[in-house]
Design an enzyme around this catalytic site. Structure first.
Site, PDB file in Angstrom:
ATOM      1  N   HIS A   1       0.849  -1.191   0.000  1.00 61.82           N
ATOM      2  CA  HIS A   1       0.000   0.000   0.000  1.00 61.82           C
ATOM      3  C   HIS A   1       0.880   1.234   0.000  1.00 61.82           C
ATOM      4  CE1 HIS A   1      -0.355   0.970   4.628  1.00 61.82           C
ATOM      5  NE2 HIS A   1       0.890   0.807   4.261  1.00 61.82           N
TER       6      HIS A   1
ATOM      7  N   CYS B   1       5.249   5.211   5.308  1.00 62.13           N
ATOM      8  CA  CYS B   1       4.114   4.671   4.553  1.00 62.13           C
ATOM      9  C   CYS B   1       3.714   5.578   3.391  1.00 62.13           C
ATOM     10  CB  CYS B   1       2.917   4.413   5.475  1.00 62.13           C
ATOM     11  SG  CYS B   1       3.072   2.873   6.411  1.00 62.13           S
TER      12      CYS B   1
ATOM     13  N   HIS C   1       4.990   0.016  -0.416  1.00 67.45           N
ATOM     14  CA  HIS C   1       5.768  -0.953   0.364  1.00 67.45           C
ATOM     15  C   HIS C   1       4.790  -1.989   0.892  1.00 67.45           C
ATOM     16  CE1 HIS C   1       4.069   1.984   3.048  1.00 67.45           C
ATOM     17  NE2 HIS C   1       3.922   0.960   3.892  1.00 67.45           N
TER      18      HIS C   1
ATOM     19  N   HIS D   1       3.253  -4.966   3.785  1.00 70.04           N
ATOM     20  CA  HIS D   1       3.055  -5.357   5.184  1.00 70.04           C
ATOM     21  C   HIS D   1       2.568  -6.805   5.207  1.00 70.04           C
ATOM     22  CE1 HIS D   1       3.447  -1.444   7.150  1.00 70.04           C
ATOM     23  NE2 HIS D   1       2.727  -0.933   6.171  1.00 70.04           N
TER      24      HIS D   1
ATOM     25  N   ASP E   1      -4.929 -10.494  -0.769  1.00 72.81           N
ATOM     26  CA  ASP E   1      -3.619 -11.131  -0.571  1.00 72.81           C
ATOM     27  C   ASP E   1      -2.735 -10.952  -1.804  1.00 72.81           C
ATOM     28  OD1 ASP E   1      -1.696 -12.622   0.876  1.00 72.81           O
ATOM     29  OD2 ASP E   1      -2.257 -14.433  -0.237  1.00 72.81           O
ATOM     30  N   HIS E   2      -1.503 -10.463  -1.562  1.00 78.28           N
ATOM     31  CA  HIS E   2      -0.524 -10.213  -2.640  1.00 78.28           C
ATOM     32  C   HIS E   2      -1.035  -9.201  -3.668  1.00 78.28           C
ATOM     33  CE1 HIS E   2       1.523 -13.497  -0.707  1.00 78.28           C
ATOM     34  NE2 HIS E   2       2.590 -13.250  -1.446  1.00 78.28           N
TER      35      HIS E   2
ATOM     36  N   GLU F   1      -1.326  -4.087  11.313  1.00 78.39           N
ATOM     37  CA  GLU F   1      -0.407  -3.727  10.235  1.00 78.39           C
ATOM     38  C   GLU F   1       1.002  -4.199  10.587  1.00 78.39           C
ATOM     39  OE1 GLU F   1      -1.012   0.119   7.843  1.00 78.39           O
ATOM     40  OE2 GLU F   1       0.757   0.491   9.095  1.00 78.39           O
TER      41      GLU F   1
HETATM   42 NI    NI Z   1       2.570   1.006   5.481  1.00 80.38          NI
END
Ligand code: NI
Length: 147
Positions: A27, A46, A52, A54, A92-93, A137
């Protein structure tokens, strides 16, 4: 004189049942109304321009009264399948800013993700009552939404 037995089990006790799941996603936190500097000041790492990842953990808690014959509020396997179908298979992914229909136009903070997951899952639940959704997160940071 009657004695009140406070430790007697209730006839229909409310119990909270939780399923944990995880997913990995990328995200970027930024608000297009802010300047680059304001975004960095607000969201820190972020806000980095290319996003990047998580490793998210989620906890879905359902409230209900265990059935007299089953002793269960609902079948946790069915809850797991529902979470997989409605949420995990979609996030997911994936890149949460771009790839997920129900997150379009939302700044994907843990807070906003928890609310969005609730809105997706709540109408699909066929047993028990959705009580909370927690979105971790990181192991230390999570948001919880209770509807
Ligand atoms: Ni983040």
């Amino acid at each position: 004189m009657s004695v009140v037995k406070t430790n007697e089990p209730q006839e229909r006790p409310t119990v909270y049942l939780t399923r944990k799941e995880h997913f990995s996603a990328s995200h970027r936190l930024f608000n297009p109304k802010f300047t680059e500097e304001e975004n960095l000041a607000t969201y820190g790492k972020c806000a980095y321009p290319n996003g990047h990842g998580h490793n998210y953990e989620i906890e879905v808690t359902v409230a209900g009264e265990p059935g007299k014959d089953t002793g269960m509020i609902l079948d946790l396997k069915k809850l797991s399948d529902l979470i997989d179908e409605e949420i995990l298979s979609k996030v997911d992914h994936k890149h949460l800013n771009m790839d997920v229909d129900f997150l379009k136009g939302i700044i994907p903070t843990a807070e906003n993700i928890a609310v969005a997951f609730w809105r997706v899952l709540c109408p699909k639940l066929t047993a028990g009552r959705l009580y909370s959704i927690r979105v971790f997160e990181t192991p230390n940071n999570f948001a919880e939404y209770r509807g």
